[in-house]
Design a protein around this motif. Sequence first.
Motif, PDB file in Angstrom:
ATOM      1  N   TYR A 176       0.827  -1.204   0.000  1.00 28.34           N
ATOM      2  CA  TYR A 176       0.000   0.000   0.000  1.00 28.34           C
ATOM      3  C   TYR A 176       0.865   1.259   0.000  1.00 28.34           C
ATOM      4  CZ  TYR A 176      -4.337  -2.595   0.743  1.00 28.34           C
ATOM      5  OH  TYR A 176      -5.421  -3.413   0.581  1.00 28.34           O
ATOM      6  N   SER A 177       0.328   2.297  -0.608  1.00 28.84           N
ATOM      7  CA  SER A 177       1.064   3.553  -0.701  1.00 28.84           C
ATOM      8  C   SER A 177       1.195   4.193   0.675  1.00 28.84           C
ATOM      9  CB  SER A 177       0.349   4.518  -1.649  1.00 28.84           C
ATOM     10  OG  SER A 177      -0.865   4.959  -1.065  1.00 28.84           O
ATOM     11  N   GLU A 178       2.160   5.076   0.785  1.00 26.60           N
ATOM     12  CA  GLU A 178       2.368   5.783   2.052  1.00 26.60           C
ATOM     13  C   GLU A 178       1.146   6.622   2.406  1.00 26.60           C
ATOM     14  OE1 GLU A 178       5.590   8.873   4.082  1.00 26.60           O
ATOM     15  OE2 GLU A 178       6.082   7.837   2.217  1.00 26.60           O
ATOM     16  N   GLU A 179       0.508   7.174   1.363  1.00 28.94           N
ATOM     17  CA  GLU A 179      -0.687   7.981   1.613  1.00 28.94           C
ATOM     18  C   GLU A 179      -1.807   7.132   2.202  1.00 28.94           C
ATOM     19  OE1 GLU A 179      -3.970  10.744  -0.780  1.00 28.94           O
ATOM     20  OE2 GLU A 179      -2.254   9.873  -1.863  1.00 28.94           O
ATOM     21  N   MET A 239      -4.157   4.819   8.425  1.00 31.53           N
ATOM     22  CA  MET A 239      -4.431   3.559   9.129  1.00 31.53           C
ATOM     23  C   MET A 239      -3.715   3.533  10.466  1.00 31.53           C
ATOM     24  SD  MET A 239      -3.745   0.866   6.030  1.00 31.53           S
ATOM     25  CE  MET A 239      -4.417   1.112   4.383  1.00 31.53           C
ATOM     26  N   PRO A 240      -4.216   2.758  11.425  1.00 28.38           N
ATOM     27  CA  PRO A 240      -3.479   2.551  12.673  1.00 28.38           C
ATOM     28  C   PRO A 240      -2.216   1.743  12.400  1.00 28.38           C
ATOM     29  CG  PRO A 240      -5.374   1.085  12.573  1.00 28.38           C
ATOM     30  CD  PRO A 240      -5.495   2.024  11.408  1.00 28.38           C
ATOM     31  N   LEU A 241      -1.283   1.795  13.321  1.00 26.75           N
ATOM     32  CA  LEU A 241       0.021   1.166  13.132  1.00 26.75           C
ATOM     33  C   LEU A 241      -0.094  -0.321  12.808  1.00 26.75           C
ATOM     34  CD1 LEU A 241       3.112   1.431  13.242  1.00 26.75           C
ATOM     35  CD2 LEU A 241       2.979   0.974  15.707  1.00 26.75           C
ATOM     36  N   GLU A 242      -1.016  -1.029  13.454  1.00 27.50           N
ATOM     37  CA  GLU A 242      -1.128  -2.475  13.264  1.00 27.50           C
ATOM     38  C   GLU A 242      -1.408  -2.824  11.798  1.00 27.50           C
ATOM     39  OE1 GLU A 242      -2.909  -0.738  15.411  1.00 27.50           O
ATOM     40  OE2 GLU A 242      -1.999  -1.294  17.332  1.00 27.50           O
ATOM     41  N   LEU A 243      -2.191  -1.982  11.122  1.00 27.12           N
ATOM     42  CA  LEU A 243      -2.499  -2.216   9.720  1.00 27.12           C
ATOM     43  C   LEU A 243      -1.440  -1.638   8.793  1.00 27.12           C
ATOM     44  CD1 LEU A 243      -6.349  -1.570   9.699  1.00 27.12           C
ATOM     45  CD2 LEU A 243      -5.213  -3.701   9.076  1.00 27.12           C
ATOM     46  N   SER A 244      -1.038  -0.408   9.055  1.00 30.54           N
ATOM     47  CA  SER A 244      -0.087   0.256   8.155  1.00 30.54           C
ATOM     48  C   SER A 244       1.235  -0.495   8.084  1.00 30.54           C
ATOM     49  CB  SER A 244       0.152   1.698   8.595  1.00 30.54           C
ATOM     50  OG  SER A 244       0.749   1.751   9.879  1.00 30.54           O
ATOM     51  N   SER A 245       1.677  -1.022   9.214  1.00 33.25           N
ATOM     52  CA  SER A 245       2.935  -1.766   9.237  1.00 33.25           C
ATOM     53  C   SER A 245       2.831  -3.043   8.409  1.00 33.25           C
ATOM     54  CB  SER A 245       3.307  -2.096  10.686  1.00 33.25           C
ATOM     55  OG  SER A 245       4.474  -2.887  10.733  1.00 33.25           O
ATOM     56  N   PHE A 272     -14.900   1.734  10.931  1.00 31.88           N
ATOM     57  CA  PHE A 272     -14.347   1.177   9.696  1.00 31.88           C
ATOM     58  C   PHE A 272     -13.664   2.249   8.852  1.00 31.88           C
ATOM     59  CE2 PHE A 272     -15.065  -0.561   5.296  1.00 31.88           C
ATOM     60  CZ  PHE A 272     -14.241  -1.672   5.422  1.00 31.88           C
ATOM     61  N   TRP A 273     -14.325   3.398   8.732  1.00 30.14           N
ATOM     62  CA  TRP A 273     -13.715   4.500   7.983  1.00 30.14           C
ATOM     63  C   TRP A 273     -12.458   5.009   8.694  1.00 30.14           C
ATOM     64  CZ3 TRP A 273     -14.554   6.324   3.220  1.00 30.14           C
ATOM     65  CH2 TRP A 273     -15.764   5.983   2.579  1.00 30.14           C
ATOM     66  N   SER A 274     -12.445   4.965  10.009  1.00 32.43           N
ATOM     67  CA  SER A 274     -11.312   5.511  10.758  1.00 32.43           C
ATOM     68  C   SER A 274     -10.015   4.726  10.538  1.00 32.43           C
ATOM     69  CB  SER A 274     -11.628   5.554  12.261  1.00 32.43           C
ATOM     70  OG  SER A 274     -11.585   4.246  12.829  1.00 32.43           O
ATOM     71  N   PRO A 314     -12.423   1.154   3.796  1.00 25.52           N
ATOM     72  CA  PRO A 314     -12.912   1.128   2.418  1.00 25.52           C
ATOM     73  C   PRO A 314     -11.787   1.021   1.384  1.00 25.52           C
ATOM     74  CG  PRO A 314     -14.143   2.740   3.678  1.00 25.52           C
ATOM     75  CD  PRO A 314     -13.015   2.283   4.562  1.00 25.52           C
ATOM     76  N   ARG A 315     -10.674   1.705   1.638  1.00 31.76           N
ATOM     77  CA  ARG A 315      -9.554   1.644   0.697  1.00 31.76           C
ATOM     78  C   ARG A 315      -8.942   0.235   0.681  1.00 31.76           C
ATOM     79  NH1 ARG A 315      -7.430   2.366  -4.024  1.00 31.76           N
ATOM     80  NH2 ARG A 315      -5.144   2.593  -4.024  1.00 31.76           N
TER      81      ARG A 315
END
Length: 347
Positions: free
Chosen positions: A247-250, A255-261, A296-298, A302-303
Amino acid sequence: MADELDELIGFLSDRNPQVRGAAADIVRGLTGGEDGLRALTARADSALPALLRLLASAGGSGSGEAAADSLVNLSQDAALAARLVALGAVDAAMDVVAKRGGEQPALARRLVMLLVNLTHVESGVAALLQVGDEKVQGLYVAKLVRSFCRSSSDSEAEEDIFEYVASTLVNISKVEAGRRILLEPKRGLLKQIIRQFDSTNQLRKKGVAGTIRNCCFEADTQLLSLLSLAEYLWPALLLPVAGKKIYSEEDRSKMPLELSSALSHEREVVEDSEIRQQALEAIYMIVLQDGGRRSFWSVNGPRILQVGYEDEKDPKVMEAYELIGSLLVGKGEDVQDNKKEQGEKPQ
């Protein structure tokens, strides 16, 4: 032959442990074939109690394992499973697992498998939940969850003693009383279960997914309990359906850290389409609620579904993505009807 079988069943209660053990081995062999199962089913009134007594009295001998194997095979028949429950098989299995599970792991594993079969029938679920006794209600479930979460093994050379607890949890979460126990905040059981989703054991992973999915049928009344676990819940539900792209940095910044990481690098995809579908069905039931949609949006959910949908090939899973998408776009005029069609019932 009939007289010989009656005599054999009688030997299961013989005073001599060697005689009991030999008889248990022969009975186990009989339960491995259809003819033997039919013959023993016809003598269930004497065979089932004798096998249960052997569990309790076997101590460290192998006759307990033989008896447990026989009970596992016999309890695949729903009628026999119900009869075993009436004879106290759930209590007997839990007693042995609690007291001798550490000393006899092979026996404990077999009895956990027995509990899976027993909880396919309504009376077995009620017995394991200890419905009707408020003082102990949920105690057996808490013990199983504790063992399930403490004893996982990712080693191929080592048997996972409690892996079949995953299937039992799916069975008990099909009923409201089971979901209520699993969702009770003070017990913290669902939190422990969700964290097992990272296991490499597919039986555990599938059972956890099914249990979460079933618990989400309570989203309309237990949304706060579910969202109190959002830190663990959203990764467990979204990562299996996030596809394999980085996933892109944007995207990750929302996302929260658990997902973004987890989405910042290549990862193994969840190959089991049933797990992906269960995750999506759970998400759907959560986002039916206003608070669930906001949560969910937070996490930029959706992305994640948009990207994951691009990699999906399974038609049924794609349909589950699309149902959530239609809900998010316009919330739909027939949301509750869709819930009935998509969620159907816990499974």
